[in-house]
Design an enzyme around this catalytic site. Structure first.
Site, short mmCIF file in Angstrom:
data_model
loop_
_atom_site.label_atom_id
_atom_site.label_comp_id
_atom_site.label_asym_id
_atom_site.label_seq_id
_atom_site.Cartn_x
_atom_site.Cartn_y
_atom_site.Cartn_z
CE LYS A 163 -12.54 1.79 9.87
NZ LYS A 163 -11.31 1.58 9.91
CB SER B 41 -7.56 10.83 15.42
OG SER B 41 -8.24 9.82 15.12
CG PHE C 47 -10.75 6.08 8.69
CD1 PHE C 47 -10.74 7.48 9.00
CD2 PHE C 47 -9.78 5.29 9.28
CE1 PHE C 47 -9.79 8.21 9.61
CE2 PHE C 47 -8.62 6.06 9.96
CZ PHE C 47 -8.69 7.40 9.95
CG ASP D 98 -1.94 1.04 1.05
OD1 ASP D 98 -2.03 1.74 -0.04
OD2 ASP D 98 -2.91 1.03 2.04
CG HIS E 181 0.69 3.92 10.72
ND1 HIS E 181 1.15 3.18 11.84
CD2 HIS E 181 -0.08 3.32 9.89
CE1 HIS E 181 0.49 1.97 11.47
NE2 HIS E 181 -0.20 2.04 10.23
CG HIS F 273 0.73 6.16 7.46
ND1 HIS F 273 -0.31 6.63 7.93
CD2 HIS F 273 0.36 4.82 6.58
CE1 HIS F 273 -1.29 5.95 7.69
NE2 HIS F 273 -1.01 4.91 6.81
CG ASN G 235 -5.97 0.08 7.80
OD1 ASN G 235 -6.04 0.30 6.62
ND2 ASN G 235 -5.00 0.14 8.56
CB SER H 101 -9.76 1.99 16.77
OG SER H 101 -10.43 2.57 17.89
#
Length: 408
Positions: free
Chosen positions: A407, A320, A173, A78, A337, A281, A171, A315
């Site tokens: 998501k 965050s 989003f 990725d 990250h 990241h 993960n 999460s």
């Protein structure tokens, strides 16, 4: 005397400095880092961030500085995955009590998820007919991609332009968040999508074949590397730089679409991009550390030079952080990250009930079905402990709490 913020391990290779005080650090990840530390071209040491956990080939949450070589699996598939966040002029008081309409508007504006591709059907996570904004965003990427396709025909039948401006799965989003001043932020996480995955996979396999041809034996074949000065090294750097540009533009397209979707859903205009951060990241970068020009590979780590802004997401039910780098040289100016997994996706689905997921995301307008339990908060390390473990790497500028989460 100030207590050292990191732990040091060494087992036959260069030291491993890990910012993991107070957070889980699985034995398998330690062993994987030890394998990396024994590679002959590591500069000084390997740094492990507090979200460190087992990855394929290289550990997620690792910073690997190299001289004269690069390990494609240490970047991963990725390529350029990262975060983007913007502060808006909206305040919490301007939002409706029910945010389902906002989530639906974002979901309509940005393709997300993935559906199995039966003959003649379209994957819901890709564009069918391309919107004008996506075609315009592709324009600066097109010429170089033609060059890459000629050199690497395996890239010709990939999801490339039809994945630009799309979210993906896992993960990745899109969120609407509130900061401690009740300002509304929009934040998203994604990377180079299908084409980046193909580039990463292609060069990991090329590196493995080179190791076989040169009779180089490694503790893990996923640590196969490309030596500087070889044709494959130059081709990899060229392809990775393009994929990183794709990932950055991908986030910009999604953010513009998300802003427009929220304006339409709320029926009001507002300023966005009052403050904006767009950071990778999963990437490789040429940098100068401890007297040498090196290639720094960050897999699940963010660059945090002094004054540099970054994003550390929790999460889908946790806080965050918008952070400012402190330029810590021991970490090669890096930070985590995110929170980092403590459960595999399979384990999370076995151990976490739907009821527990509902409780953990009670204050968030998001998916509440069994299909996202692998992303539930319990699958991740506590973000507060992760932040405490890296207080000498970054300072917190804003603390965000999501109220909407999309998501795939």
């Amino acid at each position: 005397m100030t207590q050292q913020a990191y732990e040091v391990m060494q087992d036959g290779g260069v030291p491993i400095k890990s910012w993991t005080v107070g957070v889980p650090f699985e034995a398998e990840a330690r062993e994987q880092l030890k394998n990396i530390s024994r590679m002959p071209f590591i500069h000084q040491w390997v740094a492990a961030m507090p979200d460190v956990h087992l990855g394929k080939g290289a550990t997620i949450g690792s910073v690997v500085p190299t001289l004269g070589a690069v390990i494609p699996a240490a970047v991963g598939v990725d390529i350029g995955c990262g975060m983007m966040a913007v502060r808006t002029s909206l305040k919490a008081s301007q939002l409706p009590d029910n945010l389902a309409g906002v989530r639906s508007a974002i979901e309509r504006a940005v393709p997300h998820g993935r559906s199995s591709r039966a003959r003649g059907s379209r994957d819901k996570g890709a564009w069918g007919s391309l919107p004008d904004d996506v075609m315009q965003a592709w324009a600066p990427l097109a010429a170089q991609f033609d060059v890459l396709q000629e050199k690497h025909p395996v890239l010709k039948n990939t999801n490339n332009i039809n994945h630009l401006g799309t979210l993906g799965t896992g993960n990745h989003f899109i969120e609407m968040c509130l900061d401690e001043h009740d300002s509304v932020w929009l934040m998203l996480h994604s990377g180079s999508r299908g084409v980046g995955n193909r580039i990463g996979t292609h060069f990991i396999e090329m590196a493995k074949k080179d190791m076989e041809r040169w009779h180089i034996h490694l503790p893990d074949t996923d640590l196969s590397y490309l030596p500087e000065g070889t044709e494959h090294f130059d081709q990899y750097v060229e392809a990775v730089e393009w994929a990183q540009d794709f990932a950055r533009i991908n986030r910009e397209v999604m953010m513009a679409r998300t802003i427009d979707a929220v304006k339409a859903a709320l029926g009001m205009e507002f300023e966005a991009r009052m403050e904006a951060v767009n950071c990778h990241h999963n990437y490789v970068s040429r940098e100068h550390h401890f007297g040498k020009n090196v290639l720094v590979t960050r897999k699940g780590a963010v660059r945090a030079r002094e004054g540099e802004m970054g994003i550390i997401p929790g999460s889908m039910g946790a806080r965050s952080f918008i952070v400012r780098g402190l330029g810590n040289a021991d970490s090669f100016c890096s930070c985590s990250h995110g929170a980092g997994r403590v459960m595999s996706r399979t384990k999370a689905k076995k151990l976490v009930s739907l009821e527990e997921h509902l409780q953990a995301t009670a204050d968030v307008e998001c998916r509440k079905d069994a299909g996202v339990i692998d992303e539930t908060p319990a699958a991740y390390k506590p973000i507060e402990k992760v932040m405490a473990a890296q207080k000498d790497l970054v300072e917190v500028v804003y603390t965000l709490k999501q109220v909407v989460c999309v998501k795939g």
